[in-house]
Scaffold this motif. Sequence first.
Motif, short mmCIF file in Angstrom:
data_model
loop_
_atom_site.label_atom_id
_atom_site.label_comp_id
_atom_site.label_asym_id
_atom_site.label_seq_id
_atom_site.Cartn_x
_atom_site.Cartn_y
_atom_site.Cartn_z
N PRO A 138 3.99 1.73 -4.11
CA PRO A 138 3.47 2.82 -4.96
C PRO A 138 4.39 4.03 -5.05
CG PRO A 138 1.76 2.04 -3.51
CD PRO A 138 3.03 1.41 -3.05
N ALA A 139 5.29 4.19 -4.05
CA ALA A 139 6.20 5.35 -4.08
C ALA A 139 7.45 5.08 -4.90
CB ALA A 139 6.58 5.73 -2.65
N LEU A 140 7.66 3.83 -5.31
CA LEU A 140 8.87 3.49 -6.08
C LEU A 140 8.80 4.05 -7.50
CD1 LEU A 140 9.43 -0.25 -5.03
CD2 LEU A 140 10.68 1.75 -4.24
N PRO A 141 9.97 4.20 -8.16
CA PRO A 141 9.94 4.73 -9.53
C PRO A 141 9.38 3.73 -10.53
CG PRO A 141 12.16 4.11 -8.90
CD PRO A 141 11.34 3.96 -7.68
N PHE A 142 9.03 4.23 -11.71
CA PHE A 142 8.58 3.36 -12.81
C PHE A 142 9.73 2.44 -13.21
CE2 PHE A 142 8.33 2.52 -17.36
CZ PHE A 142 7.05 2.00 -17.47
N ALA B 81 7.01 4.31 5.43
CA ALA B 81 7.26 3.43 4.27
C ALA B 81 7.14 4.21 2.97
CB ALA B 81 6.26 2.28 4.28
N PHE B 82 6.14 5.10 2.90
CA PHE B 82 5.94 5.88 1.68
C PHE B 82 7.12 6.84 1.47
CE2 PHE B 82 4.11 9.20 -1.01
CZ PHE B 82 3.48 8.43 -1.97
N GLY C 247 10.10 4.93 0.17
CA GLY C 247 9.92 4.65 -1.26
C GLY C 247 10.20 5.88 -2.09
N ARG D 34 12.80 6.68 -5.15
CA ARG D 34 12.35 7.26 -6.42
C ARG D 34 13.19 8.49 -6.77
NH1 ARG D 34 7.14 8.33 -9.38
NH2 ARG D 34 6.08 6.82 -8.09
N VAL E 145 0.82 -1.22 0.00
CA VAL E 145 0.00 0.00 0.00
C VAL E 145 0.86 1.27 0.00
CG1 VAL E 145 -1.60 1.32 1.45
CG2 VAL E 145 -2.01 -1.08 1.04
N SER E 146 1.95 1.26 0.76
CA SER E 146 2.70 2.52 0.94
C SER E 146 4.09 2.53 0.31
CB SER E 146 2.83 2.84 2.43
OG SER E 146 1.57 3.10 2.94
N PHE E 147 4.82 1.45 0.38
CA PHE E 147 6.20 1.48 -0.09
C PHE E 147 6.28 1.33 -1.62
CE2 PHE E 147 10.30 -0.66 -0.98
CZ PHE E 147 11.14 0.35 -0.55
N PHE F 218 8.85 -0.06 -11.21
CA PHE F 218 8.81 -0.91 -10.00
C PHE F 218 7.51 -0.78 -9.20
CE2 PHE F 218 13.24 -0.03 -10.98
CZ PHE F 218 13.67 -1.32 -11.23
N PHE F 219 6.78 0.34 -9.42
CA PHE F 219 5.53 0.48 -8.66
C PHE F 219 4.44 -0.48 -9.15
CE2 PHE F 219 5.43 4.26 -11.59
CZ PHE F 219 4.39 3.84 -12.40
N ILE G 235 0.22 8.87 2.35
CA ILE G 235 0.58 7.52 2.80
C ILE G 235 0.50 6.49 1.68
CG2 ILE G 235 0.11 7.85 5.26
CD1 ILE G 235 -2.53 6.30 4.75
#
Lengths: 177, 265
Positions: A22-26, B45-46, B49, B53, A18-20, A28-29, B116
């Motif tokens: 989705p914040a990753l770069p393309f 966590a967000f 991440g 990024r 839910v949180s980690f 990887f999300f 979040i």
Amino acid sequence: MKLLLKFLILILLVIAQVSFIPALPFPFFNINIIIIGLTIFLILNNLENSLVLGVLVGVFLDLHSFHFFGLNILSIATALILTYLFSAKFFTNRSVYSFVFLANITLFIFEFTRFLLIFLFIFFTQGTFYQEIIYTNYFTSLIYKFLFSIIITFISFYSINYYSKKMKSFFISVKKS
Amino acid sequence: MKLFSKKIIILFISAVLIIILHYAGVLNIVENYALAILKPIEGTAFKSGNKIREAYVGDVDYGDLRIANEELKNKNNELLTQNIQLKILQDENEALRKQLEFYSQHNYSKLLANVISREGDYGADQIITIDKGLDDGIKTGQPIIAENGIIVGKIFLVENTLSYAYLITDKNCQIAASAINKKETIGITKGDLGLTIQMNFIPQTEIITKGDIIITSGLETAIPKGLIIGTVQEVKKETNDLFQSVIINPPLNLNTLAIVSIILN
């Protein structure tokens, strides 16, 4: 103790999804760690335990989703039941190929059920078929989801094989008399 | 194993019961407690991440990163963890300072919130989840602000402890806007492919040029006038059309939002 550990792992997976992630770069999300994790659990355990875990994960995902509550619970449960049928009827050998295939089947059924439920929900609440429900990069994102699923299940299979005997292939040998 | 064993039927009934109890509101307290416990971990966590990024996409100053990298190499794991925590706090501090600067100049009632989660799902390109909801006074239509008065999104769904907002680059996010030019041209902005913003319904007679700044017009009750949307990147003008449209470039990277504020009135 074992149950508590499983529950903690489950919470961590949900937080990561839910949180980690989705914040990753393309790109990887697009990783869907929940579905991969549940498929591995289904193959290593049984349907009943996997469904318990799946429903719990679904509840947590639904709490974080702006879609109607129950969408993830139903999608995950459907995906697990159908994957179980596939694993029991067709992919009975414990090879890396069947492992990867089952993970992707689960992902496909999950995505398809989710799409169908959202489609039906929009139809019954807004009475229209015409609302644009696929976002711009939907298919690209779907391809990446499958790609990551293949990579992660490959790695998972060999990691599990290294530490445990649960995924070892076995052959029935016939002794010559 | 039988597919419809007793345990699976019980499980199915439990799942249906959970869904019914959720809609009946019986599970509200449990759900709110669970979310309240998870929110701080999810926020961290967000942000972690987001750090990955930023490093991957290259939004950080590479000079600083090199120095930081040299320093980090000399530290052990414990210090490494501490350093990441400090970096997150520093970024939070910087974002809060910019927000404070904006609010000290205006008399808005504001609420700070952490992002979040982020979602791209059916029918929408870019949705963020923030850790504030109905209990904190959030309502649909309120604007999401970042840095010095830059509007980055709009709330579309509010739950007790969480809210969901479309980013301005999402096609579902429409905002009444005006250009800073001689005639204060008005129009409606809409997200375009999750990358840029399009301002439509600008009469052909209006003169709008590349580089003009687009702000909110104040025609929406919840969104005050003067919040920055972006600068005009391209003007699309066809002689046969009734209206012209412009492509707007958002002034900041919307993919790395971590702390935002909401104007409550």
